[in-house]
Enzyme design. Structure first.
Site, mmCIF file in Angstrom:
data_model
loop_
_atom_site.group_PDB
_atom_site.id
_atom_site.type_symbol
_atom_site.label_atom_id
_atom_site.label_comp_id
_atom_site.label_asym_id
_atom_site.label_seq_id
_atom_site.Cartn_x
_atom_site.Cartn_y
_atom_site.Cartn_z
ATOM 1 N N LEU A 65 0.289 -2.555 -44.305
ATOM 2 C CA LEU A 65 1.330 -1.783 -43.627
ATOM 3 C C LEU A 65 1.526 -2.217 -42.176
ATOM 4 C CD1 LEU A 65 0.843 1.875 -44.921
ATOM 5 C CD2 LEU A 65 2.658 0.264 -45.502
ATOM 6 N N ASP A 154 -10.338 -7.565 -45.981
ATOM 7 C CA ASP A 154 -9.279 -8.430 -46.487
ATOM 8 C C ASP A 154 -8.508 -9.089 -45.351
ATOM 9 O OD1 ASP A 154 -7.788 -9.388 -48.886
ATOM 10 O OD2 ASP A 154 -6.148 -8.556 -47.721
ATOM 11 N N ASN A 280 -2.094 -16.785 -48.738
ATOM 12 C CA ASN A 280 -3.533 -17.025 -48.866
ATOM 13 C C ASN A 280 -4.161 -15.986 -49.803
ATOM 14 O OD1 ASN A 280 -6.014 -18.198 -48.383
ATOM 15 N ND2 ASN A 280 -6.430 -16.936 -46.595
ATOM 16 N N ASP A 307 -0.133 -7.365 -52.790
ATOM 17 C CA ASP A 307 -0.586 -8.081 -51.596
ATOM 18 C C ASP A 307 0.574 -8.232 -50.611
ATOM 19 O OD1 ASP A 307 -2.104 -9.362 -49.724
ATOM 20 O OD2 ASP A 307 -2.479 -11.173 -50.896
ATOM 21 N N GLY A 326 1.330 -15.270 -45.976
ATOM 22 C CA GLY A 326 1.695 -13.952 -46.484
ATOM 23 C C GLY A 326 3.153 -13.826 -46.875
#
Length: 431
Positions: A65, A154, A280, A307, A326
Site C-alpha cells: 500500500l 518482503d 522481483n 504482489d 514491481g
C-alpha cells in the site's frame, strides 16, 4: 440499507457450493440465501445478477500500500479503491513502508487510518526484523497483540539463517505464518531481469533462478527442523516448485503463493527495455511458466496473490537498470486468473477460487469471512464472466506500472460489497 442479490450463480469454494439463488444482506452480515425470500420492501436495494457469478470477496495476502512514507506511489485510499475494483475485499499490507511496520505505534496508525479511509478490509503484516535490516528480531508478541496477521521482511530476504531459524521457532507460540522473500542477494549480484538469452540480447545483468531456489531450499530445511509455519512468497521458478512439492510430501509445514504475472508472462515481456515488466523475482522462461501452472493444478502452489507494487511514472521511466522492481496487480488479478487458469487451462472454478479465497483465509486464520453463508460478513463480489475491459481505460490505483495496461481482459467485476456496504458498482466508487 438492505440488499437483495437476485438470480446470481453463487460459487462458494470453501463449501464447494455452486447454485443459482438469491442472497439477502442486512447490516454487515448475510442473513438469508434461497429463492422466493420473504423480505421487507422498504429500504431494499435489489441487484439482478442473472448470468453473473456471485463470489465471496477475494483475499489478497500480498499487497504493497506504500503508506506511510511513499504516498506518491499509492495510499491506503487509492490502494483499497484498486482492490475494490478488482473484487478483493480483504488485503494484507506488506511492511516495507517508511517507517516500516515494525513497532506497535506504526501498526496502530495503519489500522486507524484504514478504518477511516479504506474501502476494503486492511490487515497489517509486521516486520521480521527491525527496519527490515535483517539484524534484530522485532517484538513479535507485541505486534501480534496490535493486530498483525503474519510477519515478513518482503522486499528484502532474511539472509541470516540463525535469525530465520529463531523466528520460525518463536512464531509457533502465536500461530502466525512467516512469509519469506526467498532471495540470495549474493547470487542476484546486481541483476535486473531473468538470466538467460533475453538478458544477454538486451545486455542486462541477469538474476539466475538459483537466487530464489537456494533460499527456498534453506527455508524448507529450517521449517522442517523447527516445525514452524513457513510461507514462500511470489514463487517464480520450476526449481522452487519442485523443492516445495517434495517438502510437502515429507510433511513440512509449508505453503506458497504465486502471482498472475508468473503464469501469464515470460521474460520476453521485458523486450524493448519495458520497465513495466521489471519485477522481483523476475519474469522467467516458458518452462518456468509451465511449472507454475502445473504447481497450481496439483496443489503445490496454494495461493494466488497480486504482489501489487506501485511506482510512479517518473521512477519507471528511468533506464531499465535503474528503474525500481514491481508492477501493480490488484485490478487485473481476477481477470487474468479467470482467463488463464479457468478458460485456457480448464481448471475447476471452485478449485481456483480456493487459491484466491479459502487458502489465504486458512493461512492468516481469518474468521467469519470468505463464505457465502448466513451470519458471515457480507463481503461479496458480482463478477461478469462475459464482460471485457482494458485496464488503462480506468485505473483506480495511483500508479499505472503494469505490463497488462493494453490487454483486452475478459471477466469484469460489476459490484463489490464489503461488510454489507456497496463500495464499487457499475464503474463507480461509493465511500
Amino acid at each position: 440499507m438492505k440488499i437483495l442479490i437476485k438470480n446470481g450463480n453463487i460459487f462458494d469454494p470453501t463449501r464447494n457450493f455452486n447454485k443459482i439463488s438469491d442472497i439477502y444482506i442486512s447490516g454487515n452480515k448475510i442473513k438469508k440465501i434461497g429463492k422466493n425470500l420473504k423480505l421487507p420492501i422498504k429500504n431494499l436495494k435489489i441487484i439482478d445478477a442473472k448470468g453473473k457469478w456471485v463470489l465471496p470477496g477475494l483475499i489478497d495476502i500480498h499487497t504493497h500500500l506504500r503508506e506511510p512514507g511513499y504516498e506518491g506511489k499509492e495510499t491506503i485510499k487509492t490502494g483499497t479503491m484498486a482492490a475494490a475494483k478488482g473484487g478483493i475485499t480483504t488485503i494484507c499490507a506488506m511492511p516495507n513502508t517508511n517507517p516500516t511496520l515494525d513497532t506497535v505505534p506504526v501498526i496502530e496508525y495503519l489500522i486507524l487510518k484504514s478504518e477511516k479511509e479504506a474501502l476494503v478490509n486492511v490487515l497489517p503484516i509486521g516486520c521480521i526484523t527491525k527496519k527490515e535490516e535483517g539484524k534484530e528480531i522485532t517484538e513479535i508478541g507485541s505486534l501480534v497483540k496490535a493486530g498483525i496477521v503474519a510477519i515478513s521482511d518482503d522486499g528484502k530476504p532474511v539472509s541470516d539463517s540463525f535469525i530465520m531459524y529463531k523466528v520460525l521457532e518463536y512464531t509457533k507460540t502465536f500461530n502466525i505464518p512467516v512469509i519469506s522473500h526467498s532471495e540470495d542477494l549474493n547470487l542476484v549480484n546486481g541483476g535486473v531481469m531473468n538470466e538467460g538469452e533475453i538478458s544477454m540480447r538486451l545486455g542486462l545483468p541477469g538474476i539466475p533462478s538459483a537466487a530464489e531456489e537456494v533460499m527456498v531450499a534453506r527455508d524448507i530445511i529450517l521449517a522442517e527442523r523447527t516445525k514452524g509455519t513457513l510461507h514462500i512468497a511470489h514463487v517464480s521458478t520450476k526449481g522452487s516448485v519442485n523443492l516445495i512439492r517434495d517438502a510437502k510430501k515429507r510433511g513440512v509445514k509449508i505453503t506458497c503463493e504465486t502471482a498472475p504475472h508468473y503464469f501469464t508472462l515470460t521474460e520476453e515481456a521485458a523486450l524493448g527495455y519495458n520497465t513495466n515488466a521489471k519485477i522481483n523475482p523476475p519474469l522467467r522462461t516458458k518452462d518456468d511458466v509451465k511449472a507454475i501452472i502445473e504447481g497450481l493444478k496439483d496443489g503445490t502452489i496454494d495461493i494466488i496473490a497480486s504482489d501489487h507494487a506501485p511506482h510512479t511514472k517518473e521512477e519507471k521511466n528511468r533506464e531499465f537498470n535503474f528503474a525500481p522492481f514491481g508492477i501493480i496487480g490488484l485490478e487485473t488479478e481476477l481477470a487474468l486468473t479467470y482467463q488463464k487458469l479457468i478458460l485456457e487451462e480448464k481448471m475447476d472454478i471452485n478449485f481456483v477460487l480456493k487459491k484466491l479465497i479459502t487458502n489465504p483465509i486458512k493461512l492468516i486464520n481469518l474468521k467469519n469471512r470468505g463464505i457465502i453463508k448466513p451470519e458471515y460478513f457480507a463481503d461479496i463480489v458480482i463478477f461478469d464472466p462475459n464482460k471485457k475491459f482494458i485496464p488503462k481505460d480506468n485505473i483506480a490505483s495511483k500508479s499505472s506500472n503494469s505490463p497488462f495496461l493494453d490487454w483486452k481482459l475478459l471477466g469484469k467485476v460489476d459490484t463489490t460489497i464489503v461488510n454489507g456496504k456497496i463500495v464499487w458498482d457499475n464503474d463507480r466508487f461509493y465511500y
